[in-house]
Design an enzyme around this catalytic site. Structure first.
Site, PDB file in Angstrom:
ATOM      1  CG  ASP A 173     -14.403 -27.659 104.831  1.00 52.82           C
ATOM      2  OD1 ASP A 173     -15.031 -27.074 105.725  1.00 52.82           O
ATOM      3  OD2 ASP A 173     -13.209 -27.455 104.583  1.00 52.82           O
ATOM      4  CG  ASP A 227     -12.819 -34.787 107.702  1.00 55.01           C
ATOM      5  OD1 ASP A 227     -12.098 -34.274 106.819  1.00 55.01           O
ATOM      6  OD2 ASP A 227     -13.102 -34.195 108.762  1.00 55.01           O
TER       7      ASP A 227
END
Length: 460
Positions: A122, A301
């Site tokens: 991320d 996710d």
């Protein structure tokens, strides 16, 4: 994980064509860092193969979240034995500890955590929402206070995010986006964030030093506004990223708005490209995953399967078992009767005794929940798509997940947003449940009621 459990999981993977040994790194130095192959479709649901520098990933896929290089309670060997081929790391937290400079010296996060598979990182954008009280956002970037070190400041710019992710060495890295809460009502701030995300994406592209071995994904924003989403979609597609994410959702917005936004982003002709991966960020509830696969999403996710395990909750085909409840104190049935999972020999009574009290309990339930999400749910969906039976698979999943709901007349029905979303892609459920006005909607994550098919089988 015991040797016996590892062998059982290895046998399960060998019997499932969706799993197996990693194919390894690309055989040709001229091969792109990402090769996408669409293997099959069923309606809008897709099964594909995504070839990355550390092997192939078969979709639809759930990616466990290892914030600082580990899935809590699990080793890299545990994750390999489960069949995991890609997991997540968090740039913001890794930059704070152990620092990306240290990871770079070690040869990247793969070497640091001894992980053979792929990694997605991320960008740090999500922390603009989760740590909003500690952040100051400007055109330059976002300045954070370290939540574990009061007074310590960190400026995260698009350039710094990409530099950090280049040092981490992930196979897929994310562009830094200006993230706002999905429940925000400030129109000016929403418009500003949508446009700034594009400007930051351009800065990320320019800063990216390793496109030959790391894939930079763009993130579609636009909040819940169809016009802003359309604008962001068109502009992101122009930039020709190797893959795309759908961001800004799963933050408490109404589910009817959630699925409509996902549907817009995956809509044939005007949505994300059909020849590239589509990643829906932060979604991990089984019901959400099933519906969004039906809408055309490939990758997911979420911390949910591992986080809820630490609080003693197990995910099963009939909802959720809160093992802290006293009702399980004398329940000597397996965790999920009739299912050949990693905890098939553990009774509910035993797990009830140790959850939230013994550290091993969190590891055991995490193992079970990740097996449920990765090996069981996602591989079954992939097989159903490839065999062109996905619609029927979804209908049966819903019947199992909501066993207290039934055809008319019935007091209960699944959440109505599910019906609306599936109707939009041609999966009809009118004959499965009583959708009449006034029927009580069940929650998205129902509590196991012991009325599902597995419970009936166990009672015989």
């Amino acid at each position: 994980m015991t040797k016996r459990k590892a062998e059982e999981l290895s046998d399960a993977k060998a019997a499932d064509p969706a799993f197996g040994p990693w194919p390894g790194k690309p055989t040709s130095p001229d091969e792109p860092a990402l090769v996408f192959r669409l293997d099959a479709t069923c309606g809008r649901a897709r099964a594909s193969t995504v070839r990355l520098p550390h092997g192939e990933v078969l979709t639809p896929v759930f990616m466990p979240v290892g914030t600082q290089g580990t899935i809590k309670g699990m080793s890299s060997e545990d994750m390999e034995a489960l069949g995991c081929r890609i997991l997540l790391g968090n740039t913001f937290h890794l930059a704070n500890r152990p620092t990306t400079a240290l990871l770079d010296k070690c040869g990247g996060l793969h070497n640091f955590m001894q992980w053979k598979g792929n990694i997605l990182t991320d960008s740090g954008g999500f922390q603009m929402v989760s740590l909003l009280k500690l952040a100051a956002i400007t055109e330059q970037g976002v300045e954070f206070e370290d939540p574990k070190n009061a007074g310590s400041r960190m400026l995260l710019t698009p350039e710094k995010s990409i530099e950090s992710q280049n040092e981490i060495g992930a196979d897929i890295i994310m562009a830094l986006d200006d993230v706002v809460s999905s429940t925000l009502e400030d129109r000016d701030r929403i418009v500003e964030a949508t446009h700034r995300t594009l400007r930051w994406a351009d800065r990320c592209i320019k800063a990216h030093r390793k496109p030959h071995c790391q894939n930079l994904f763009g993130i579609v924003q636009g909040h819940l506004d169809p016009e802003l989403r359309e604008f962001s979609l068109k502009e992101m597609i122009k930039r020709n990223f190797p893959g795309y994410a759908i961001g800004g959702l799963s933050g408490g917005e109404a589910k009817d708005l959630f699925w409509r936004t996902v549907e817009q982003c995956t809509r044939p002709g005007t949505g994300l490209p059909e020849d590239k991966p589509r990643y829906l960020m932060g979604v991990g509830y089984p019901l959400d995953i099933v519906v969004c696969v039906a809408l055309g999403v490939d990758m997911f996710d979420c911390v949910y399967p591992s986080r809820t395990a630490r609080f003693g909750s197990a995910m099963v085909r009939t909802g959720q078992l809160r093992l802290t409840s006293s009702e399980f104190a004398n329940d000597f049935r397996p965790l999920e009767p009739g299912v050949d999972g990693p905890l098939k020999d553990y009774t509910r009574a035993m797990l009830h005794t140790i959850v939230t009290k013994e550290p091993v309990a969190a590891s055991l339930i995490t193992l079970h929940n990740l097996h449920f999400n990765m090996l069981s749910l996602l591989s079954e969906m992939r097989q159903a798509i490839r065999s062109n039976t996905f619609g029927e698979w979804v209908r049966q999943f819903l019947k199992d997940f909501f066993p207290t709901a039934a055809p008319a007349p019935c007091q209960y029905c699944p959440p109505r947003w599910v019906k609306n979303a599936l109707d939009a892609v041609g999966i009809k459920t009118d004959d499965c449940f009583d959708w009449s006005p006034g029927r009580e909607e069940l929650p998205d994550m129902p509590k196991d009621s012991n009325k599902g098919p597995m419970a009936k089988e166990a009672d015989r």
